[in-house]
Scaffold this active site. Structure first.
Site, PDB file in Angstrom:
ATOM      1  N   PHE A   5     -15.409   3.989   7.884  1.00 46.22           N
ATOM      2  CA  PHE A   5     -13.997   4.273   7.621  1.00 46.22           C
ATOM      3  C   PHE A   5     -13.664   4.312   6.136  1.00 46.22           C
ATOM      4  O   PHE A   5     -12.539   4.635   5.762  1.00 46.22           O
ATOM      5  CB  PHE A   5     -13.082   3.268   8.350  1.00 46.22           C
ATOM      6  CG  PHE A   5     -13.204   1.827   7.892  1.00 46.22           C
ATOM      7  CD1 PHE A   5     -12.579   1.385   6.735  1.00 46.22           C
ATOM      8  CD2 PHE A   5     -13.940   0.917   8.638  1.00 46.22           C
ATOM      9  CE1 PHE A   5     -12.676   0.061   6.323  1.00 46.22           C
ATOM     10  CE2 PHE A   5     -14.032  -0.421   8.236  1.00 46.22           C
ATOM     11  CZ  PHE A   5     -13.409  -0.847   7.075  1.00 46.22           C
ATOM     12  N   TYR A  14     -12.577  -2.686  -2.646  1.00 53.08           N
ATOM     13  CA  TYR A  14     -13.073  -2.713  -1.262  1.00 53.08           C
ATOM     14  C   TYR A  14     -14.594  -2.659  -1.235  1.00 53.08           C
ATOM     15  O   TYR A  14     -15.173  -2.000  -0.367  1.00 53.08           O
ATOM     16  CB  TYR A  14     -12.468  -1.551  -0.480  1.00 53.08           C
ATOM     17  CG  TYR A  14     -11.007  -1.754  -0.121  1.00 53.08           C
ATOM     18  CD1 TYR A  14     -10.585  -2.879   0.598  1.00 53.08           C
ATOM     19  CD2 TYR A  14     -10.037  -0.814  -0.474  1.00 53.08           C
ATOM     20  CE1 TYR A  14      -9.251  -3.070   0.939  1.00 53.08           C
ATOM     21  CE2 TYR A  14      -8.696  -0.995  -0.127  1.00 53.08           C
ATOM     22  CZ  TYR A  14      -8.316  -2.129   0.583  1.00 53.08           C
ATOM     23  OH  TYR A  14      -6.993  -2.312   0.931  1.00 53.08           O
ATOM     24  N   HIS A  64      -2.019  -5.480   1.875  1.00 50.35           N
ATOM     25  CA  HIS A  64      -3.310  -6.161   1.764  1.00 50.35           C
ATOM     26  C   HIS A  64      -3.081  -7.534   1.155  1.00 50.35           C
ATOM     27  O   HIS A  64      -2.215  -7.701   0.290  1.00 50.35           O
ATOM     28  CB  HIS A  64      -4.257  -5.364   0.859  1.00 50.35           C
ATOM     29  CG  HIS A  64      -5.455  -6.164   0.422  1.00 50.35           C
ATOM     30  ND1 HIS A  64      -6.593  -6.256   1.188  1.00 50.35           N
ATOM     31  CD2 HIS A  64      -5.664  -6.950  -0.672  1.00 50.35           C
ATOM     32  CE1 HIS A  64      -7.463  -7.048   0.584  1.00 50.35           C
ATOM     33  NE2 HIS A  64      -6.928  -7.482  -0.556  1.00 50.35           N
ATOM     34  N   THR A  68      -5.431  -7.171  11.315  1.00 52.45           N
ATOM     35  CA  THR A  68      -5.616  -5.948  10.529  1.00 52.45           C
ATOM     36  C   THR A  68      -4.919  -4.756  11.173  1.00 52.45           C
ATOM     37  O   THR A  68      -4.235  -3.980  10.500  1.00 52.45           O
ATOM     38  CB  THR A  68      -7.127  -5.657  10.373  1.00 52.45           C
ATOM     39  OG1 THR A  68      -7.730  -6.751   9.693  1.00 52.45           O
ATOM     40  CG2 THR A  68      -7.367  -4.375   9.583  1.00 52.45           C
ATOM     41  N   LYS A  76       0.819  -1.217   0.000  1.00 53.44           N
ATOM     42  CA  LYS A  76       0.000   0.000   0.000  1.00 53.44           C
ATOM     43  C   LYS A  76       0.856   1.272   0.000  1.00 53.44           C
ATOM     44  O   LYS A  76       2.081   1.204   0.169  1.00 53.44           O
ATOM     45  CB  LYS A  76      -0.918  -0.028   1.222  1.00 53.44           C
ATOM     46  CG  LYS A  76      -1.895  -1.212   1.256  1.00 53.44           C
ATOM     47  CD  LYS A  76      -2.838  -1.072   2.439  1.00 53.44           C
ATOM     48  CE  LYS A  76      -3.676  -2.310   2.642  1.00 53.44           C
ATOM     49  NZ  LYS A  76      -4.634  -2.124   3.741  1.00 53.44           N
ATOM     50  N   GLU A  96      -9.841 -10.419  -7.013  1.00 56.60           N
ATOM     51  CA  GLU A  96      -8.847  -9.357  -6.867  1.00 56.60           C
ATOM     52  C   GLU A  96      -7.716  -9.488  -7.894  1.00 56.60           C
ATOM     53  O   GLU A  96      -7.231  -8.477  -8.411  1.00 56.60           O
ATOM     54  CB  GLU A  96      -8.293  -9.362  -5.438  1.00 56.60           C
ATOM     55  CG  GLU A  96      -9.363  -8.944  -4.423  1.00 56.60           C
ATOM     56  CD  GLU A  96      -8.901  -9.055  -2.972  1.00 56.60           C
ATOM     57  OE1 GLU A  96      -7.720  -9.386  -2.723  1.00 56.60           O
ATOM     58  OE2 GLU A  96      -9.733  -8.796  -2.078  1.00 56.60           O
ATOM     59  N   ARG A 104      -1.851 -14.457   4.542  1.00 53.12           N
ATOM     60  CA  ARG A 104      -2.655 -13.745   5.560  1.00 53.12           C
ATOM     61  C   ARG A 104      -1.997 -13.863   6.930  1.00 53.12           C
ATOM     62  O   ARG A 104      -1.949 -12.912   7.697  1.00 53.12           O
ATOM     63  CB  ARG A 104      -4.075 -14.320   5.613  1.00 53.12           C
ATOM     64  CG  ARG A 104      -4.919 -13.998   4.402  1.00 53.12           C
ATOM     65  CD  ARG A 104      -5.471 -12.613   4.390  1.00 53.12           C
ATOM     66  NE  ARG A 104      -6.459 -12.390   5.426  1.00 53.12           N
ATOM     67  CZ  ARG A 104      -7.206 -11.290   5.500  1.00 53.12           C
ATOM     68  NH1 ARG A 104      -7.086 -10.334   4.596  1.00 53.12           N
ATOM     69  NH2 ARG A 104      -8.076 -11.138   6.472  1.00 53.12           N
ATOM     70  N   ASN A 125      -1.758  -0.222   7.383  1.00 53.29           N
ATOM     71  CA  ASN A 125      -1.244  -1.536   7.791  1.00 53.29           C
ATOM     72  C   ASN A 125      -0.389  -2.171   6.700  1.00 53.29           C
ATOM     73  O   ASN A 125      -0.190  -3.376   6.670  1.00 53.29           O
ATOM     74  CB  ASN A 125      -2.394  -2.443   8.236  1.00 53.29           C
ATOM     75  CG  ASN A 125      -3.427  -2.648   7.145  1.00 53.29           C
ATOM     76  OD1 ASN A 125      -3.250  -2.186   6.023  1.00 53.29           O
ATOM     77  ND2 ASN A 125      -4.494  -3.361   7.454  1.00 53.29           N
ATOM     78  N   ARG A 185       2.730  -6.804   9.915  1.00 52.22           N
ATOM     79  CA  ARG A 185       2.117  -5.644  10.571  1.00 52.22           C
ATOM     80  C   ARG A 185       2.594  -5.516  12.011  1.00 52.22           C
ATOM     81  O   ARG A 185       2.766  -4.403  12.522  1.00 52.22           O
ATOM     82  CB  ARG A 185       0.600  -5.754  10.494  1.00 52.22           C
ATOM     83  CG  ARG A 185       0.071  -5.597   9.061  1.00 52.22           C
ATOM     84  CD  ARG A 185      -1.361  -6.061   8.975  1.00 52.22           C
ATOM     85  NE  ARG A 185      -1.944  -5.877   7.656  1.00 52.22           N
ATOM     86  CZ  ARG A 185      -3.051  -6.492   7.255  1.00 52.22           C
ATOM     87  NH1 ARG A 185      -3.681  -7.338   8.075  1.00 52.22           N
ATOM     88  NH2 ARG A 185      -3.535  -6.279   6.048  1.00 52.22           N
TER      89      ARG A 185
HETATM   90  P1  CMP Z   1      -7.047  -4.506   4.201  1.00 53.12           P
HETATM   91  O1  CMP Z   1      -6.555  -5.839   4.607  1.00 53.12           O
HETATM   92  O2  CMP Z   1      -6.513  -3.913   2.949  1.00 53.12           O
HETATM   93  O3  CMP Z   1      -8.656  -4.554   4.107  1.00 53.12           O
HETATM   94  C1  CMP Z   1      -9.475  -3.431   4.322  1.00 53.12           C
HETATM   95  C2  CMP Z   1      -8.684  -2.253   4.809  1.00 53.12           C
HETATM   96  O4  CMP Z   1      -9.480  -1.265   5.454  1.00 53.12           O
HETATM   97  C3  CMP Z   1      -7.744  -2.717   5.920  1.00 53.12           C
HETATM   98  O5  CMP Z   1      -6.712  -3.490   5.390  1.00 53.12           O
HETATM   99  C4  CMP Z   1      -7.353  -1.413   6.529  1.00 53.12           C
HETATM  100  O6  CMP Z   1      -6.396  -0.709   5.746  1.00 53.12           O
HETATM  101  C5  CMP Z   1      -8.683  -0.671   6.457  1.00 53.12           C
HETATM  102  N1  CMP Z   1      -9.456  -0.779   7.702  1.00 53.12           N
HETATM  103  C6  CMP Z   1     -10.041  -1.866   8.222  1.00 53.12           C
HETATM  104  N2  CMP Z   1     -10.706  -1.565   9.360  1.00 53.12           N
HETATM  105  C7  CMP Z   1     -10.513  -0.248   9.544  1.00 53.12           C
HETATM  106  C8  CMP Z   1     -10.958   0.670  10.528  1.00 53.12           C
HETATM  107  N3  CMP Z   1     -11.740   0.271  11.543  1.00 53.12           N
HETATM  108  N4  CMP Z   1     -10.580   1.949  10.411  1.00 53.12           N
HETATM  109  C9  CMP Z   1      -9.823   2.345   9.380  1.00 53.12           C
HETATM  110  N5  CMP Z   1      -9.369   1.530   8.391  1.00 53.12           N
HETATM  111  C10 CMP Z   1      -9.718   0.250   8.495  1.00 53.12           C
END
Ligand code: CMP
Length: 152
Positions: free
Chosen positions: A57, A49, A115, A91, A9, A126, A85, A112, A102
């Protein structure tokens, strides 16, 4: 063999962590079979997404994911979806266990760093979002014989 979609990212690129992240996957013995740098557009962000678009968010997530280039990678390996994963960790970087990507590099829920697809259906969807079939460079790495036994 499974395939999964990994996105390095914008925070990964801005923090100069691209090489270290790619090394983690290579060091594990996973096979990188497609890779490109691109800007995620708001339209692509909404498609990627889709399950998050209605969440509070999402506007912040879209602003973040479109703020700098990302590196998209197709990774292949045995049980690659689960293995990758687990390499990422939880996350939120604050909750991710030390030793995961992470856990070692992030202290944020949104930023984070990486993805990865969360299941077989997501992986197919994807990969097709980011790559056309002729961009996938399937190959047998020369080191394969030294990564696992032939019956594994
Ligand atoms: P990712 O694994 O790319 O999948 C969805 C993304 O949304 C996640 O990583 C984070 O970057 C973001 N995300 C998930 N939960 C939250 C949250 N509660 N607040 C802000 N960003 C979030």
């Amino acid at each position: 063999m499974e395939r999964t979609l990994v996105l390095l990212k914008p925070d990964c690129l801005q923090r100069r962590l691209l090489g270290r992240m790619i090394s983690r996957f290579e060091d594990k013995g996973l096979n990188l079979i497609a890779l490109k740098m691109l800007w995620v557009t708001p339209e692509l962000a909404k498609r990627h997404y889709v399950e998050h678009v209605e969440k509070p968010f999402y506007p912040g997530l879209e602003a973040f994911i479109t703020s700098a280039p990302v590196v998209a990678i197709v990774i292949e390996g045995l049980e690659a979806i689960r293995v990758v994963r687990e390499m990422l960790g939880a996350t939120s970087g604050l909750k991710a266990v030390a030793g995961t990507i992470r856990g070692d590099y992030s202290s944020s829920r949104q930023m984070n760093l990486v993805h990865a697809s969360d299941g077989p259906d997501a992986a197919i969807r994807e990969i097709e979002l980011y790559f056309s079939a002729n961009e996938i460079c399937s190959h047998q790495p020369a080191v394969a014989a030294w990564l696992r036994a032939s019956d594994e």
